[in-house]
Design an enzyme around this catalytic site. Sequence first.
Site, PDB file in Angstrom:
ATOM      1  N   ASN A 201       9.104   4.291   3.719  1.00  0.00           N
ATOM      2  CA  ASN A 201       8.861   4.063   5.030  1.00  0.00           C
ATOM      3  C   ASN A 201       9.924   3.249   5.604  1.00  0.00           C
ATOM      4  OD1 ASN A 201       6.153   3.682   3.381  1.00  0.00           O
ATOM      5  ND2 ASN A 201       5.415   3.792   5.436  1.00  0.00           N
TER       6      ASN A 201
ATOM      7  N   HIS B  97       3.972   4.882  12.778  1.00  0.00           N
ATOM      8  CA  HIS B  97       4.174   4.784  11.149  1.00  0.00           C
ATOM      9  C   HIS B  97       5.305   5.912  11.040  1.00  0.00           C
ATOM     10  CE1 HIS B  97       2.604   4.236   7.096  1.00  0.00           C
ATOM     11  NE2 HIS B  97       3.358   5.435   6.919  1.00  0.00           N
TER      12      HIS B  97
ATOM     13  N   HIS C 260       8.402   7.211   8.556  1.00  0.00           N
ATOM     14  CA  HIS C 260       9.164   7.116   7.173  1.00  0.00           C
ATOM     15  C   HIS C 260      10.814   7.518   7.483  1.00  0.00           C
ATOM     16  CE1 HIS C 260       5.774   7.068   4.254  1.00  0.00           C
ATOM     17  NE2 HIS C 260       5.292   6.966   5.535  1.00  0.00           N
TER      18      HIS C 260
ATOM     19  N   ARG D 101       0.888  -1.333   0.033  1.00  0.00           N
ATOM     20  CA  ARG D 101       0.009  -0.238   0.020  1.00  0.00           C
ATOM     21  C   ARG D 101       0.923   1.231  -0.058  1.00  0.00           C
ATOM     22  NH1 ARG D 101      -0.653   4.812   2.583  1.00  0.00           N
ATOM     23  NH2 ARG D 101      -0.362   3.711   4.496  1.00  0.00           N
ATOM     24  N   ASP D 102       1.418   1.644   1.210  1.00  0.00           N
ATOM     25  CA  ASP D 102       2.153   2.773   1.187  1.00  0.00           C
ATOM     26  C   ASP D 102       3.428   2.736   0.258  1.00  0.00           C
ATOM     27  OD1 ASP D 102       2.709   5.418   1.964  1.00  0.00           O
ATOM     28  OD2 ASP D 102       3.243   4.873   4.233  1.00  0.00           O
TER      29      ASP D 102
ATOM     30  N   CYS E 260       8.178   9.314  -0.027  1.00  0.00           N
ATOM     31  CA  CYS E 260       6.930  10.255  -0.104  1.00  0.00           C
ATOM     32  C   CYS E 260       7.269  11.207  -1.043  1.00  0.00           C
ATOM     33  CB  CYS E 260       6.908  10.986   1.137  1.00  0.00           C
ATOM     34  SG  CYS E 260       5.805  12.154   1.296  1.00  0.00           S
TER      35      CYS E 260
HETATM   36  P1  HMG Z   1     -13.188  13.692  -3.896  1.00  0.00           P
HETATM   37  O1  HMG Z   1     -12.764  14.110  -5.109  1.00  0.00           O
HETATM   38  O2  HMG Z   1     -13.349  14.928  -2.977  1.00  0.00           O
HETATM   39  O3  HMG Z   1     -14.507  12.738  -3.762  1.00  0.00           O
HETATM   40  O4  HMG Z   1     -11.970  13.096  -3.221  1.00  0.00           O
HETATM   41  P2  HMG Z   1     -15.892  12.793  -4.165  1.00  0.00           P
HETATM   42  O5  HMG Z   1     -16.760  12.217  -3.056  1.00  0.00           O
HETATM   43  O6  HMG Z   1     -16.294  14.255  -4.549  1.00  0.00           O
HETATM   44  O7  HMG Z   1     -16.214  11.939  -5.467  1.00  0.00           O
HETATM   45  C1  HMG Z   1     -15.463  12.284  -6.572  1.00  0.00           C
HETATM   46  C2  HMG Z   1     -15.444  10.928  -7.349  1.00  0.00           C
HETATM   47  O8  HMG Z   1     -14.463  10.117  -6.664  1.00  0.00           O
HETATM   48  C3  HMG Z   1     -16.733  10.310  -7.619  1.00  0.00           C
HETATM   49  O9  HMG Z   1     -16.406   9.630  -8.975  1.00  0.00           O
HETATM   50  C4  HMG Z   1     -16.549   9.379  -6.435  1.00  0.00           C
HETATM   51  O10 HMG Z   1     -17.462   8.165  -6.801  1.00  0.00           O
HETATM   52  C5  HMG Z   1     -15.225   9.022  -6.404  1.00  0.00           C
HETATM   53  P3  HMG Z   1     -17.097  10.272 -10.318  1.00  0.00           P
HETATM   54  O11 HMG Z   1     -18.595  10.337  -9.824  1.00  0.00           O
HETATM   55  O12 HMG Z   1     -16.527  11.621 -10.398  1.00  0.00           O
HETATM   56  O13 HMG Z   1     -16.744   9.673 -11.157  1.00  0.00           O
HETATM   57  N1  HMG Z   1     -14.639   8.211  -5.239  1.00  0.00           N
HETATM   58  C6  HMG Z   1     -14.365   7.130  -4.992  1.00  0.00           C
HETATM   59  N2  HMG Z   1     -13.841   6.052  -5.776  1.00  0.00           N
HETATM   60  C7  HMG Z   1     -13.341   4.878  -5.238  1.00  0.00           C
HETATM   61  N3  HMG Z   1     -13.162   4.733  -4.168  1.00  0.00           N
HETATM   62  C8  HMG Z   1     -13.726   5.637  -3.224  1.00  0.00           C
HETATM   63  C9  HMG Z   1     -14.197   6.814  -3.642  1.00  0.00           C
HETATM   64  N4  HMG Z   1     -14.565   8.000  -3.074  1.00  0.00           N
HETATM   65  C10 HMG Z   1     -15.003   8.683  -3.883  1.00  0.00           C
HETATM   66  N5  HMG Z   1     -13.492   5.518  -1.861  1.00  0.00           N
HETATM   67  C11 HMG Z   1     -11.427  11.306  -1.741  1.00  0.00           C
HETATM   68  C12 HMG Z   1     -12.013  12.540  -1.799  1.00  0.00           C
HETATM   69  C13 HMG Z   1     -11.191  11.045  -0.348  1.00  0.00           C
HETATM   70  C14 HMG Z   1     -12.155  10.136  -2.291  1.00  0.00           C
HETATM   71  C15 HMG Z   1      -9.793  11.197  -2.427  1.00  0.00           C
HETATM   72  O14 HMG Z   1      -9.341  12.564  -2.116  1.00  0.00           O
HETATM   73  C16 HMG Z   1      -8.903  10.128  -2.336  1.00  0.00           C
HETATM   74  O15 HMG Z   1      -9.147   9.014  -2.568  1.00  0.00           O
HETATM   75  N6  HMG Z   1      -7.870  10.551  -1.484  1.00  0.00           N
HETATM   76  C17 HMG Z   1      -7.038   9.352  -1.353  1.00  0.00           C
HETATM   77  C18 HMG Z   1      -5.622   9.853  -0.858  1.00  0.00           C
HETATM   78  C19 HMG Z   1      -4.851   8.597  -0.586  1.00  0.00           C
HETATM   79  O16 HMG Z   1      -4.967   7.398  -0.472  1.00  0.00           O
HETATM   80  N7  HMG Z   1      -3.700   9.272   0.135  1.00  0.00           N
HETATM   81  C20 HMG Z   1      -2.652   8.189   0.623  1.00  0.00           C
HETATM   82  C21 HMG Z   1      -3.064   7.357   1.817  1.00  0.00           C
HETATM   83  S1  HMG Z   1      -2.580   8.466   3.312  1.00  0.00           S
HETATM   84  C22 HMG Z   1      -0.982   8.168   3.609  1.00  0.00           C
HETATM   85  O17 HMG Z   1      -0.400   7.640   2.552  1.00  0.00           O
HETATM   86  C23 HMG Z   1      -0.301   8.689   4.810  1.00  0.00           C
HETATM   87  C24 HMG Z   1      -0.066   7.293   5.977  1.00  0.00           C
HETATM   88  O18 HMG Z   1       0.807   6.544   5.049  1.00  0.00           O
HETATM   89  C25 HMG Z   1       0.362   7.869   7.123  1.00  0.00           C
HETATM   90  C26 HMG Z   1       1.650   8.637   6.946  1.00  0.00           C
HETATM   91  O19 HMG Z   1       2.495   8.446   6.325  1.00  0.00           O
HETATM   92  O20 HMG Z   1       1.454   9.987   7.558  1.00  0.00           O
HETATM   93  C27 HMG Z   1      -1.397   6.536   5.999  1.00  0.00           C
HETATM   94 MG    MG Z   2       3.061   6.689   5.151  1.00  0.00          MG
END
Ligand code: HMG
Ligand code: MG
Length: 303
Positions: A266, A220, A222, A13-14, A253
Amino acid sequence: MADFVRITDVAPRDGLQNEPAAIPTADKARLVQLLAACGLDEIEVSSFVSPRWVPQLGDAAELFAAIPAPPVGTIYSALVPNEKGLDAALEVNRASRQTRGEQMISKVSVFTAASETFSQRNTNATIAQTLERFAPVIGRAHAAGLRVRAYVSCVIACPFEGPISPAAVSRVVEGLLALGADEIDLGDTIGAADRQSLRTLLADAARLVNIADPQAFTLHLHDTQGNAGACALAAMEAGVRSFDASSGGLGGCPYASTPGRRAPGNISTQTLVRSIIDAGLTPRVDAKALQRAGEYAQGLVGG
Ligand code: HMG
Ligand code: MG
C-alpha cells in the site's frame, strides 16, 4: 473544502494479510498500539474473514481483545465479507462493552470489485452475489450503530482482466450506495493508476458520490509502480480528502508480486503524509510516532 486529510492506516490488515509466516497476536497488538499513538483518524485492525482464505488474520477477535480501546479522535474498523463476519465483529463489541464498558469497532467494511474475475478469486462470488450478501450486513451494522465502508477493488486494472473502465466501477458504486453504504472506498489493488487514469476515474465517481467529503469517499492506493505519492497528490487536487495508507509501506499484493520479488505494498503512510504537505494541506499525525510505527511494522515482516 477541508484543508485536513483523513488517514486510515491499514497496516495491521492489508499490510499483514498476505504475510506467509504467522505473526504473533501480541506483535500485531503492539503495532496497533504504536499506530494509536500517531493521531490517525482510523486504524483498520483486522478482518473477520474465513481463516482458510486468510490464515494470517484468523486471530482478529483475539487481537481486539488484546488492545486498548482507541484514543479519542481515532476509530477502529475491520473487514467483514458476509453476515458471519459481521456476527464476529458484533461479538467483539458485545464482549468489550461487558468487560470494559467500551465499544471497540465503530465501522465495518464490506468489499467487492469492479472485476468479475477478481470478485470470484477474492470472495468466491460474483459481484452481484457480493451485493446480495451485503444487504443484510449493512442493514444489521446500521441497526447496531456502526458505519459501513464499501470497498471496490480493481478500479483501474485487474490482475486477471487487465484495464477496468470507470463505467464498470460506477455500476458497482451505484449498487453499494443503493444498499446504504456510508462510505465508498476505491481500491487500486495492483497499483496500476497514473495521474491521468485516476483523474478520469475520480471525475466519473464524483457524479455519484461527494469525493471531497472525507466521511463519504476514500481512496486506497497501492504503490506497485512507485507513483502512489504522485497519484495521491493528483487526487487531492481533484478534491479527495480521505486516504488509506500503510505504515512502513506493508502490503505487497500477491497478484502484483513476481517470484523472488514481493511487490511494494500500500502507499506508505509516510509517503502519503509527504504528499499531503506537498498539496499544502494538513496531515493530523505525529510524525515521530508514525516513524516508530513504520519501523516496527517493517520489522514484523522482516523488511
Ligand atoms: P466461501 O468458502 O465461499 O464461504 O468463502 P462459505 O460461505 O461457503 O463457507 C465456507 C466456510 O467458511 C464455512 O466453514 C464457513 O463457516 C466459513 P466450514 O463450515 O467449512 O468450516 N466462513 C467464515 N469463517 C470465518 N469468517 C467468515 C466466514 N464466512 C464463511 N466471515 C468468503 C467466502 C467470503 C468467506 C471467503 O472468500 C473469504 O473469507 N474471503 C476473504 C478474502 C479476503 O479477505 N481478501 C482480502 C481483503 S480484500 C482486499 O485486500 C482489497 C482491499 O485492500 C482494497 C484493494 O486494494 O483493492 C480492501
Ligand atoms: Mg488493498
